[in-house]
Design an enzyme around this catalytic site. Structure first.
Site, mmCIF file in Angstrom:
data_model
loop_
_atom_site.group_PDB
_atom_site.id
_atom_site.type_symbol
_atom_site.label_atom_id
_atom_site.label_comp_id
_atom_site.label_asym_id
_atom_site.label_seq_id
_atom_site.Cartn_x
_atom_site.Cartn_y
_atom_site.Cartn_z
ATOM 1 C CG ASP A 17 -0.159 -0.063 2.418
ATOM 2 O OD1 ASP A 17 1.187 0.203 2.789
ATOM 3 O OD2 ASP A 17 -0.803 -0.433 3.635
ATOM 4 C CG LEU A 18 -0.663 5.054 -1.086
ATOM 5 C CD1 LEU A 18 -1.691 6.319 -0.810
ATOM 6 C CD2 LEU A 18 0.168 5.490 -2.386
#
Length: 141
Positions: A17-18
């Site tokens: 994810d980020l």
């Protein structure tokens, strides 16, 4: 509980994810990949045809996963697979995920041996004897 099969994989950037942490849904993919490698190591298939031409497969009927520590991009994860239950028609496998000796997650997946027919659809069936024998031998039963 003793491990019956081990495999490793490197975390790819697209699996994070980020924050750079593996997205939780990927652990289900890792379980399935380890299951497929395990079956291949025994000379078995997840999907195939019986000698009479009947198509078979192992659909999932229950899964779970809990998490203790994050995995990140470029980590090498070890997946340890343990057969926890085998019946005539089903197989339950526990999965433990490690980075070095750090425990990352625990999962479980229950699958059922099914035959598939255009006439009757998908229905559970007893797994072939060679599957049962090889799975039992791998589990030390």
């Amino acid at each position: 509980m003793s491990c019956h099969f081990r495999t490793t994989r490197r975390v790819e950037f697209c699996e994070t994810d980020l924050a750079g942490i593996v997205h939780f849904a990927n652990f289900y993919r890792y379980m399935e990949q380890a299951e497929h490698e395990f079956f291949r190591s025994l000379g078995l298939k997840i999907v195939g045809f019986l000698p009479d031409g009947t198509k078979f497969g192992w659909p999932r009927v229950a899964t779970s996963c809990s998490f203790d520590a994050p995995a990140r991009y470029e980590d090498v994860i070890e997946v340890r697979l343990t057969i926890t239950r085998r019946t005539a028609r089903s197989l339950t496998i526990a999965y433990e995920f490690f980075r070095d000796e750090i425990h990352l997650a625990s999962g479980e997946m229950k699958t059922v041996f099914c035959i598939m027919s255009p006439d009757t659809g998908m229905k559970s069936a007893d797994m072939p004897a060679d599957y049962a024998e090889k799975l039992d031998r791998a589990a030390g039963l």
